[in-house]
Design an enzyme around this catalytic site. Structure first.
Site, mmCIF file in Angstrom:
data_model
loop_
_atom_site.group_PDB
_atom_site.id
_atom_site.type_symbol
_atom_site.label_atom_id
_atom_site.label_comp_id
_atom_site.label_asym_id
_atom_site.label_seq_id
_atom_site.Cartn_x
_atom_site.Cartn_y
_atom_site.Cartn_z
ATOM 1 C CB THR A 87 -0.594 38.747 82.178
ATOM 2 O OG1 THR A 87 -0.197 38.479 80.922
ATOM 3 C CG2 THR A 87 0.455 38.168 83.204
ATOM 4 C CE LYS A 162 3.033 37.397 80.311
ATOM 5 N NZ LYS A 162 3.159 37.969 79.041
ATOM 6 C CE LYS A 237 -1.066 42.364 84.905
ATOM 7 N NZ LYS A 237 -2.010 42.123 83.742
#
Ligand code: NAD
Length: 290
Positions: A87, A162, A237
Site C-alpha cells: 500500500t 484502496k 497510514k
C-alpha cells in the site's frame, strides 16, 4: 512460473508460501533475512528479480517501493512484470510504472485488503491498476494469493481504490464507535443497538462484520482484547495516504481529514499504538464531551 519476491514480512511471507504451495518457483529477498520454507533465499532484491517472469514486492511505503524498483528493474527480463502489492501513495505507483516502461517491463499496482489472515489463507482481495497485457501475465497469481481481483484501470488506480475504500473504513469505524459510546450513555443495551443498526440504515461492514463492541455480532478483534486484526497504525497510514492524494488533486475530504486527525491522536498521543483500529470504542467510552 518463476517468481521473484522482495519484502517477506507479515504479509509477503505467507503470500510467497502460497505461491510455492501452488507449484511456482519463488526466490525471495528481505534485508531482515527471514525467508520462509520452500522459498529460495537471494542475497539481494536484484538477485531475486533476475530471470523472473513476475517480481512481487510487498514493502512498507512508497519511498522504499521506488528505491527497490530502481534497483530491480534493470535486472529484470524484458517483457516480465513487476507486481507491487504494497500500500503506497498513488504518485509513487505511477512513478514506478513510468520507470518500468522505460525498462520494457510491465507494471501492476495491486494493493490488498484482507490482512495477515487473508494472506495466510490465500483469500486476499487485490485492487489492480495497470495494462491488460501485464494483467494477462501476472493475473493467474491473484487466484493463488487471493479470492478476488478487480481491475480498476491504469497504473495507480489500484492504490486509488484502496485509499478510497480505507478512508470510508476509517470514517465508518469512528462513526460506529462514537454511536456505541453515545448509546451506552443513553442507557441503550449494546445488543439491542446492534440488532437495530445491523438491520437498519446505519448498517455497515464495521457494525455488521467487524463489530467494535466485545461479545456483540460475529467474532472480531474486540473479542480478543483489541489485538489486531488491522492495527490503528495501518489505519493511520492509509488515512494519511488518502489525505496526501486528496491534496495532490485538490479534493475536499473533510471527514477523511477528521478521521486522520483522530487516528493520529489515538496512535501518537494515546494508547492506540499496537491495538486494533476498532479500539476507538474503549477510547470514546473513557471520554466526555469536552
Ligand atoms: P512488514 O513490515 O511486516 O513487511 C515489510 C517487509 O519489507 C519487512 O520484512 C522489511 O524487512 C521488508 N523490506 C524493507 N525494505 C526492504 C528492501 N529494501 N528490500 C526488500 N525488503 C524490504 O509489513 P506488512 O504488514 O507485511 O505490510 C506490507 C505492506 O502491505 C504495507 O504496504 C502495508 O501497508 C500493506 N498491508 C498490510 C496489511 C496488514 O494487515 N499487515 C494489510 C493490507 C495491506
Amino acid at each position: 512460473m518463476k517468481i521473484g519476491f522482495a519484502g517477506l514480512g507479515n504479509m509477503g511471507a505467507p503470500m510467497a508460501v502460497n505461491l510455492v504451495n501452488a507449484g511456482h518457483e519463488v526466490t525471495g529477498f528481505d534485508p531482515v533475512g527471514v525467508v520462509p520454507e520452500g522459498v529460495s533465499a537471494a542475497r539481494s532484491a536484484q538477485e531475486a528479480a533476475r530471470d523472473a517472469d513476475v517480481v512481487i514486492t510487498m514493502l512498507p511505503n512508497g519511498a522504499i517501493a521506488q528505491s527497490v524498483a530502481n534497483k530491480i528493474l534493470p535486472a529484470m527480463t524484458h517483457g516480465a512484470v513487476l507486481l507491487d502489492c504494497s500500500t503506497i501513495d498513488v504518485a509513487s505507483a505511477r512513478a514506478i510504472d513510468q520507470l518500468a516502461q522505460d525498462h520494457g517491463v510491465g507494471f501492476l499496482d495491486a494493493p490488498v485488503s484482507g490482512g495477515v489472515g487473508g494472506a495466510v489463507s490465500g483469500t486476499l482481495t487485490f485492487m489492480v491498476g495497470g495494462t491488460d497485457q501485464a494483467l494477462e501475465i501476472a493475473g493467474p497469481l491473484f487466484d493463488v494469493m487471493g479470492q478476488k481481483s478487480v481491475h480498476c484501470g491504469p497504473a495507480g488506480n489500484g492504490q486509488a481504490a484502496k485509499i478510497c475504500n480505507n478512508m470510508i473504513l476509517g470514517i465508518t469505524m469512528i462513526g460506529t464507535c462514537e454511536a456505541f459510546a453515545l448509546a451506552d450513555k443513553l442507557g441503550l443495551d449494546r445488543q439491542a443497538m446492534f440488532d437495530v443498526v445491523s438491520t437498519s440504515s446505519g448498517y455497515s461492514w464495521t457494525m455488521n462484520a467487524y463489530c467494535p463492541a466485545p461479545g456483540i455480532g460475529p467474532q472480531s478483534p474486540a473479542d480478543n482484547n483489541y489485538k489486531p486484526g488491522f492495527s490503528a497504525e495501518l489505519m493511520l497510514k492509509d488515512l494519511r495516504l488518502s489525505q496526501q492524494a486528496a491534496g495532490d488533486v485538490d479534493a475536499d475530504t473533510p471527514m477523511g481529514a477528521a478521521a486522520t486527525a483522530l487516528y493520529q491522536t489515538f496512535v501518537e498521543q494515546e494508547d492506540g499504538a499496537g491495538q486494533d483500529f476498532s479500539a476507538m470504542l474503549p477510547r470514546f467510552e473513557k471520554r466526555n464531551r469536552t
